[in-house]
Design a protein around this motif. Structure first.
Motif, mmCIF file in Angstrom:
data_model
loop_
_atom_site.group_PDB
_atom_site.id
_atom_site.type_symbol
_atom_site.label_atom_id
_atom_site.label_comp_id
_atom_site.label_asym_id
_atom_site.label_seq_id
_atom_site.Cartn_x
_atom_site.Cartn_y
_atom_site.Cartn_z
ATOM 1 N N LEU A 246 64.969 72.537 -79.796
ATOM 2 C CA LEU A 246 66.179 72.384 -80.697
ATOM 3 C C LEU A 246 66.604 71.282 -79.897
ATOM 4 O O LEU A 246 67.498 70.421 -80.372
ATOM 5 C CB LEU A 246 67.052 73.619 -80.585
ATOM 6 C CG LEU A 246 66.607 74.522 -81.404
ATOM 7 C CD1 LEU A 246 67.340 75.714 -81.417
ATOM 8 C CD2 LEU A 246 66.658 74.073 -82.972
ATOM 9 N N SER A 247 66.794 70.774 -78.439
ATOM 10 C CA SER A 247 67.109 69.826 -77.724
ATOM 11 C C SER A 247 66.630 68.527 -78.323
ATOM 12 O O SER A 247 67.306 67.655 -78.389
ATOM 13 C CB SER A 247 67.126 70.001 -76.217
ATOM 14 O OG SER A 247 65.672 69.813 -75.920
ATOM 15 N N VAL A 248 65.228 68.556 -78.640
ATOM 16 C CA VAL A 248 64.510 67.212 -79.069
ATOM 17 C C VAL A 248 65.036 66.828 -80.484
ATOM 18 O O VAL A 248 65.611 65.756 -80.605
ATOM 19 C CB VAL A 248 63.046 67.400 -78.854
ATOM 20 C CG1 VAL A 248 62.333 66.530 -79.852
ATOM 21 C CG2 VAL A 248 62.667 67.661 -77.606
ATOM 22 N N LEU A 249 65.151 68.035 -81.264
ATOM 23 C CA LEU A 249 65.393 67.981 -82.560
ATOM 24 C C LEU A 249 66.926 67.591 -82.894
ATOM 25 O O LEU A 249 67.210 66.729 -83.706
ATOM 26 C CB LEU A 249 65.286 69.343 -83.517
ATOM 27 C CG LEU A 249 63.815 69.548 -83.524
ATOM 28 C CD1 LEU A 249 63.740 71.243 -84.346
ATOM 29 C CD2 LEU A 249 62.971 68.661 -84.418
ATOM 30 N N ASP A 250 67.733 67.912 -81.978
ATOM 31 C CA ASP A 250 69.228 67.574 -81.906
ATOM 32 C C ASP A 250 69.283 66.199 -81.813
ATOM 33 O O ASP A 250 70.198 65.316 -82.191
ATOM 34 C CB ASP A 250 70.119 68.367 -80.855
ATOM 35 C CG ASP A 250 70.316 69.875 -81.283
ATOM 36 O OD1 ASP A 250 70.345 70.155 -82.445
ATOM 37 O OD2 ASP A 250 71.029 70.549 -80.495
ATOM 38 N N ARG A 251 68.498 65.579 -80.841
ATOM 39 C CA ARG A 251 68.571 64.283 -80.550
ATOM 40 C C ARG A 251 68.016 63.337 -81.454
ATOM 41 O O ARG A 251 68.587 62.252 -81.764
ATOM 42 C CB ARG A 251 67.908 63.908 -79.093
ATOM 43 C CG ARG A 251 68.651 64.177 -78.090
ATOM 44 C CD ARG A 251 68.067 63.506 -76.683
ATOM 45 N NE ARG A 251 66.593 63.793 -76.661
ATOM 46 C CZ ARG A 251 65.909 64.778 -75.999
ATOM 47 N NH1 ARG A 251 66.895 65.903 -75.526
ATOM 48 N NH2 ARG A 251 64.817 65.042 -75.888
ATOM 49 N N ASN A 252 66.976 63.799 -82.341
ATOM 50 C CA ASN A 252 65.994 62.776 -82.833
ATOM 51 C C ASN A 252 65.929 63.059 -84.289
ATOM 52 O O ASN A 252 65.583 62.102 -85.216
ATOM 53 C CB ASN A 252 64.674 62.753 -82.346
ATOM 54 C CG ASN A 252 64.430 62.288 -80.928
ATOM 55 O OD1 ASN A 252 65.193 61.457 -80.328
ATOM 56 N ND2 ASN A 252 64.013 62.926 -80.061
ATOM 57 N N ASP B 30 55.479 62.583 -85.566
ATOM 58 C CA ASP B 30 56.016 62.488 -84.349
ATOM 59 C C ASP B 30 56.790 62.927 -83.547
ATOM 60 O O ASP B 30 56.643 63.434 -82.292
ATOM 61 C CB ASP B 30 56.262 60.713 -84.170
ATOM 62 C CG ASP B 30 55.260 59.705 -84.557
ATOM 63 O OD1 ASP B 30 53.991 60.269 -84.491
ATOM 64 O OD2 ASP B 30 55.344 58.543 -84.952
ATOM 65 N N LEU B 31 57.966 63.499 -84.360
ATOM 66 C CA LEU B 31 58.912 64.438 -83.847
ATOM 67 C C LEU B 31 58.327 65.806 -83.547
ATOM 68 O O LEU B 31 58.625 66.209 -82.340
ATOM 69 C CB LEU B 31 60.366 64.568 -84.729
ATOM 70 C CG LEU B 31 61.359 65.226 -84.470
ATOM 71 C CD1 LEU B 31 62.091 64.847 -83.196
ATOM 72 C CD2 LEU B 31 62.442 65.274 -85.693
ATOM 73 N N ILE B 32 57.429 66.385 -84.527
ATOM 74 C CA ILE B 32 56.968 67.437 -84.054
ATOM 75 C C ILE B 32 56.129 67.238 -82.776
ATOM 76 O O ILE B 32 56.114 68.263 -81.983
ATOM 77 C CB ILE B 32 56.031 67.988 -85.364
ATOM 78 C CG1 ILE B 32 56.976 68.211 -86.324
ATOM 79 C CG2 ILE B 32 55.398 69.149 -84.680
ATOM 80 C CD1 ILE B 32 56.413 68.559 -87.789
ATOM 81 N N ARG B 33 55.444 66.087 -82.487
ATOM 82 C CA ARG B 33 54.462 66.075 -81.402
ATOM 83 C C ARG B 33 55.544 66.019 -80.252
ATOM 84 O O ARG B 33 55.021 66.469 -79.147
ATOM 85 C CB ARG B 33 53.574 64.849 -81.548
ATOM 86 C CG ARG B 33 52.517 64.972 -82.515
ATOM 87 C CD ARG B 33 51.838 63.712 -82.619
ATOM 88 N NE ARG B 33 50.926 63.750 -83.659
ATOM 89 C CZ ARG B 33 51.081 63.237 -85.078
ATOM 90 N NH1 ARG B 33 52.236 62.554 -85.126
ATOM 91 N NH2 ARG B 33 50.055 63.168 -85.906
ATOM 92 N N ASP B 34 56.541 65.163 -80.400
ATOM 93 C CA ASP B 34 57.572 65.512 -79.145
ATOM 94 C C ASP B 34 57.887 66.640 -78.711
ATOM 95 O O ASP B 34 58.163 66.808 -77.551
ATOM 96 C CB ASP B 34 58.831 64.404 -79.646
ATOM 97 C CG ASP B 34 58.473 63.007 -79.532
ATOM 98 O OD1 ASP B 34 57.329 62.544 -79.128
ATOM 99 O OD2 ASP B 34 59.323 62.247 -80.256
ATOM 100 N N CYS B 35 58.328 67.407 -80.043
ATOM 101 C CA CYS B 35 58.620 68.838 -79.689
ATOM 102 C C CYS B 35 57.707 69.603 -78.783
ATOM 103 O O CYS B 35 57.999 70.314 -77.854
ATOM 104 C CB CYS B 35 58.912 69.647 -80.864
ATOM 105 S SG CYS B 35 60.454 68.983 -81.794
#
Length: 131
Positions: free
Chosen positions: A78-84, A96-101
């Motif tokens: 959630l911290s990654v999703l909140d930012r991006n 790419d966002l899922i890979r970052d998660c």
């Protein structure tokens, strides 16, 4: 629910989620509670095609959300999703966002899988694997 299945009537996503929440609520009242959280999605067709995502917690609380995660590593995701997260992400940007998660989970949580995550996209064209 049974009538809809027998008559092949398609329920709206909102109706389906409220039915699930109602069943969950009744189980809590009967002391036959089950501890589960779920994230469910669907497409609301009126007044136009609009994807919907719902989060149902173990107490029967239901919320419509833009993005979500649950479980032990959810705070990191959630911290990654909140930012991006943005509403206008392309499929490639979303992958790419899922890979970052997953990368965040590898760093801050115990994930020992050497293989990259299998990301699938479900849309109007069906289900496809994202590379």
């Amino acid at each position: 629910q049974i009538a809809a299945a027998n008559n092949q009537i398609q329920n709206h996503t909102v109706s389906t989620e409220n039915l699930r929440r109602d069943h969950h609520d009744h189980s809590l009242k009967r002391n036959a509670a089950f501890v589960t959280s779920s994230i469910d999605s669907g497409v609301h067709k009126v007044p136009f095609l609009e994807p919907r995502l719902y989060w149902l917690d173990e107490y029967g609380s239901m919320q419509q959300i833009e993005y979500g995660s649950h479980g032990h590593g959810s705070n990191f995701v959630l911290s990654v999703l909140d930012r991006n997260y943005r509403r206008d992400l392309s499929k490639e940007e979303a992958a790419d966002l899922i890979r970052d998660c997953f990368e965040q989970l590898r760093i801050r949580y115990v994930i020992n899988s050497p293989q990259p995550p299998c990301i699938k996209c479900v849309d109007a064209n069906g289900c496809s694997t994202m590379r």
